[in-house]
Design a protein around this motif. Structure first.
Motif, PDB file in Angstrom:
ATOM      1  N   PHE A   9       0.839  -1.191   0.000  1.00  0.00           N
ATOM      2  CA  PHE A   9       0.000   0.000   0.000  1.00  0.00           C
ATOM      3  C   PHE A   9       0.872   1.239   0.000  1.00  0.00           C
ATOM      4  O   PHE A   9       2.087   1.162   0.223  1.00  0.00           O
ATOM      5  CB  PHE A   9      -0.941  -0.005   1.214  1.00  0.00           C
ATOM      6  CG  PHE A   9      -0.220  -0.154   2.529  1.00  0.00           C
ATOM      7  CD1 PHE A   9       0.147   0.961   3.261  1.00  0.00           C
ATOM      8  CD2 PHE A   9       0.089  -1.411   3.018  1.00  0.00           C
ATOM      9  CE1 PHE A   9       0.815   0.827   4.464  1.00  0.00           C
ATOM     10  CE2 PHE A   9       0.768  -1.559   4.221  1.00  0.00           C
ATOM     11  CZ  PHE A   9       1.132  -0.440   4.950  1.00  0.00           C
ATOM     12  N   THR A  10       0.240   2.377  -0.242  1.00  0.00           N
ATOM     13  CA  THR A  10       0.949   3.642  -0.178  1.00  0.00           C
ATOM     14  C   THR A  10       0.322   4.510   0.916  1.00  0.00           C
ATOM     15  O   THR A  10      -0.851   4.334   1.273  1.00  0.00           O
ATOM     16  CB  THR A  10       0.909   4.400  -1.522  1.00  0.00           C
ATOM     17  OG1 THR A  10      -0.450   4.666  -1.871  1.00  0.00           O
ATOM     18  CG2 THR A  10       1.579   3.594  -2.617  1.00  0.00           C
ATOM     19  N   ILE A  11       1.147   5.421   1.426  1.00  0.00           N
ATOM     20  CA  ILE A  11       0.701   6.391   2.423  1.00  0.00           C
ATOM     21  C   ILE A  11       1.297   7.750   2.063  1.00  0.00           C
ATOM     22  O   ILE A  11       2.227   7.832   1.254  1.00  0.00           O
ATOM     23  CB  ILE A  11       1.119   5.999   3.858  1.00  0.00           C
ATOM     24  CG1 ILE A  11       2.655   5.964   3.990  1.00  0.00           C
ATOM     25  CG2 ILE A  11       0.495   4.678   4.275  1.00  0.00           C
ATOM     26  CD1 ILE A  11       3.159   5.855   5.413  1.00  0.00           C
ATOM     27  N   GLU A  12       0.796   8.777   2.682  1.00  0.00           N
ATOM     28  CA  GLU A  12       1.420  10.086   2.547  1.00  0.00           C
ATOM     29  C   GLU A  12       2.772  10.033   3.274  1.00  0.00           C
ATOM     30  O   GLU A  12       2.876   9.447   4.359  1.00  0.00           O
ATOM     31  CB  GLU A  12       0.530  11.169   3.150  1.00  0.00           C
ATOM     32  CG  GLU A  12      -0.760  11.394   2.388  1.00  0.00           C
ATOM     33  CD  GLU A  12      -0.518  11.843   0.956  1.00  0.00           C
ATOM     34  OE1 GLU A  12       0.374  12.675   0.722  1.00  0.00           O
ATOM     35  OE2 GLU A  12      -1.234  11.339   0.058  1.00  0.00           O
ATOM     36  N   HIS A  23      -0.124   0.251  13.164  1.00  0.00           N
ATOM     37  CA  HIS A  23       0.129  -1.140  12.791  1.00  0.00           C
ATOM     38  C   HIS A  23       0.375  -1.981  14.046  1.00  0.00           C
ATOM     39  O   HIS A  23      -0.167  -3.082  14.188  1.00  0.00           O
ATOM     40  CB  HIS A  23       1.316  -1.220  11.825  1.00  0.00           C
ATOM     41  CG  HIS A  23       1.642  -2.600  11.389  1.00  0.00           C
ATOM     42  ND1 HIS A  23       2.614  -3.362  12.001  1.00  0.00           N
ATOM     43  CD2 HIS A  23       1.121  -3.365  10.397  1.00  0.00           C
ATOM     44  CE1 HIS A  23       2.675  -4.539  11.411  1.00  0.00           C
ATOM     45  NE2 HIS A  23       1.788  -4.575  10.429  1.00  0.00           N
ATOM     46  N   ALA A  24       1.188  -1.466  14.960  1.00  0.00           N
ATOM     47  CA  ALA A  24       1.450  -2.191  16.213  1.00  0.00           C
ATOM     48  C   ALA A  24       0.164  -2.385  17.012  1.00  0.00           C
ATOM     49  O   ALA A  24      -0.068  -3.466  17.584  1.00  0.00           O
ATOM     50  CB  ALA A  24       2.489  -1.442  17.042  1.00  0.00           C
ATOM     51  N   ASP A  25      -0.685  -1.369  17.035  1.00  0.00           N
ATOM     52  CA  ASP A  25      -1.978  -1.488  17.726  1.00  0.00           C
ATOM     53  C   ASP A  25      -2.863  -2.538  17.058  1.00  0.00           C
ATOM     54  O   ASP A  25      -3.546  -3.309  17.744  1.00  0.00           O
ATOM     55  CB  ASP A  25      -2.711  -0.148  17.736  1.00  0.00           C
ATOM     56  CG  ASP A  25      -2.025   0.907  18.585  1.00  0.00           C
ATOM     57  OD1 ASP A  25      -1.139   0.564  19.406  1.00  0.00           O
ATOM     58  OD2 ASP A  25      -2.369   2.096  18.418  1.00  0.00           O
ATOM     59  N   LEU A  26      -2.852  -2.569  15.736  1.00  0.00           N
ATOM     60  CA  LEU A  26      -3.655  -3.558  15.002  1.00  0.00           C
ATOM     61  C   LEU A  26      -3.155  -4.972  15.272  1.00  0.00           C
ATOM     62  O   LEU A  26      -3.952  -5.884  15.517  1.00  0.00           O
ATOM     63  CB  LEU A  26      -3.634  -3.254  13.504  1.00  0.00           C
ATOM     64  CG  LEU A  26      -4.365  -4.246  12.605  1.00  0.00           C
ATOM     65  CD1 LEU A  26      -5.835  -4.378  12.996  1.00  0.00           C
ATOM     66  CD2 LEU A  26      -4.218  -3.823  11.141  1.00  0.00           C
ATOM     67  N   VAL A  27      -1.862  -5.163  15.242  1.00  0.00           N
ATOM     68  CA  VAL A  27      -1.300  -6.486  15.539  1.00  0.00           C
ATOM     69  C   VAL A  27      -1.730  -6.939  16.934  1.00  0.00           C
ATOM     70  O   VAL A  27      -2.180  -8.079  17.124  1.00  0.00           O
ATOM     71  CB  VAL A  27       0.239  -6.472  15.405  1.00  0.00           C
ATOM     72  CG1 VAL A  27       0.844  -7.766  15.946  1.00  0.00           C
ATOM     73  CG2 VAL A  27       0.646  -6.253  13.951  1.00  0.00           C
ATOM     74  N   THR A  40       4.613 -10.807  12.369  1.00  0.00           N
ATOM     75  CA  THR A  40       4.314  -9.736  11.423  1.00  0.00           C
ATOM     76  C   THR A  40       5.583  -8.957  11.146  1.00  0.00           C
ATOM     77  O   THR A  40       6.492  -8.900  11.980  1.00  0.00           O
ATOM     78  CB  THR A  40       3.245  -8.761  11.939  1.00  0.00           C
ATOM     79  OG1 THR A  40       3.766  -8.027  13.035  1.00  0.00           O
ATOM     80  CG2 THR A  40       1.974  -9.484  12.331  1.00  0.00           C
ATOM     81  N   ARG A  41       5.618  -8.355   9.979  1.00  0.00           N
ATOM     82  CA  ARG A  41       6.697  -7.449   9.591  1.00  0.00           C
ATOM     83  C   ARG A  41       6.059  -6.276   8.857  1.00  0.00           C
ATOM     84  O   ARG A  41       5.097  -6.458   8.109  1.00  0.00           O
ATOM     85  CB  ARG A  41       7.693  -8.117   8.643  1.00  0.00           C
ATOM     86  CG  ARG A  41       8.366  -9.341   9.202  1.00  0.00           C
ATOM     87  CD  ARG A  41       9.511  -8.939  10.118  1.00  0.00           C
ATOM     88  NE  ARG A  41      10.261 -10.110  10.513  1.00  0.00           N
ATOM     89  CZ  ARG A  41      10.333 -10.557  11.744  1.00  0.00           C
ATOM     90  NH1 ARG A  41       9.689  -9.944  12.699  1.00  0.00           N
ATOM     91  NH2 ARG A  41      11.042 -11.616  12.045  1.00  0.00           N
ATOM     92  N   LEU A  42       6.596  -5.103   9.067  1.00  0.00           N
ATOM     93  CA  LEU A  42       6.170  -3.926   8.336  1.00  0.00           C
ATOM     94  C   LEU A  42       7.416  -3.344   7.698  1.00  0.00           C
ATOM     95  O   LEU A  42       8.381  -3.030   8.396  1.00  0.00           O
ATOM     96  CB  LEU A  42       5.513  -2.905   9.270  1.00  0.00           C
ATOM     97  CG  LEU A  42       4.997  -1.619   8.632  1.00  0.00           C
ATOM     98  CD1 LEU A  42       3.890  -1.923   7.626  1.00  0.00           C
ATOM     99  CD2 LEU A  42       4.508  -0.654   9.697  1.00  0.00           C
ATOM    100  N   GLY A  52       3.208  -4.877   4.344  1.00  0.00           N
ATOM    101  CA  GLY A  52       2.956  -5.610   5.579  1.00  0.00           C
ATOM    102  C   GLY A  52       2.994  -7.095   5.280  1.00  0.00           C
ATOM    103  O   GLY A  52       2.402  -7.551   4.298  1.00  0.00           O
ATOM    104  N   ILE A  53       3.713  -7.837   6.109  1.00  0.00           N
ATOM    105  CA  ILE A  53       3.820  -9.291   5.944  1.00  0.00           C
ATOM    106  C   ILE A  53       3.353  -9.927   7.251  1.00  0.00           C
ATOM    107  O   ILE A  53       3.930  -9.667   8.311  1.00  0.00           O
ATOM    108  CB  ILE A  53       5.263  -9.710   5.620  1.00  0.00           C
ATOM    109  CG1 ILE A  53       5.745  -8.998   4.349  1.00  0.00           C
ATOM    110  CG2 ILE A  53       5.373 -11.225   5.492  1.00  0.00           C
ATOM    111  CD1 ILE A  53       7.233  -9.085   4.115  1.00  0.00           C
TER     112      ILE A  53
END
Length: 96
Positions: A9-12, A23-27, A40-42, A52-53
């Motif tokens: 994905f892309t972000i600003e 991402h850490a909160d989502l994991v 997980t890996r980012l 994200g893997i």
């Protein structure tokens, strides 16, 4: 058989720090809600492109997480930063 999900994905460019936190909160939220998330890996390709893997111990655990993920506020918060999201699930057939 384990499964790896690769999400690109892309972000600003100025939202990288927020992405890492979300991402850490989502994991953490996924791990507390459902079993089977092995690691997980980012990763960052460039200023805007990230990958994200996520490795699951089985396709069943991945599917269980996908059923609950849309209802988690952490999912909404993380993906609100993402654009041009693509994902692929890879069945691990050989490990060394």
């Amino acid at each position: 058989m384990s499964v790896i999900t690769v999400t690109r994905f892309t972000i600003e460019p100025d939202t990288g720090t927020a992405l890492r936190t979300r991402h850490a909160d989502l994991v953490a939220a996924i791990r507390s809600a459902t079993p089977g998330l092995v690691e997980t890996r980012l990763g960052q390709v460039d200023e805007q492109t990230w990958i994200g893997i996520w490795r699951w111990d089985s396709a069943e655990h991945l599917q269980a997480a996908r059923r609950i993920a849309p209802d988690l506020p952490e999912t909404t918060a993380t993906f609100s930063l993402a654009r041009a999201v693509t994902a692929a699930d890879v069945a691990v057939v050989d490990e060394h």
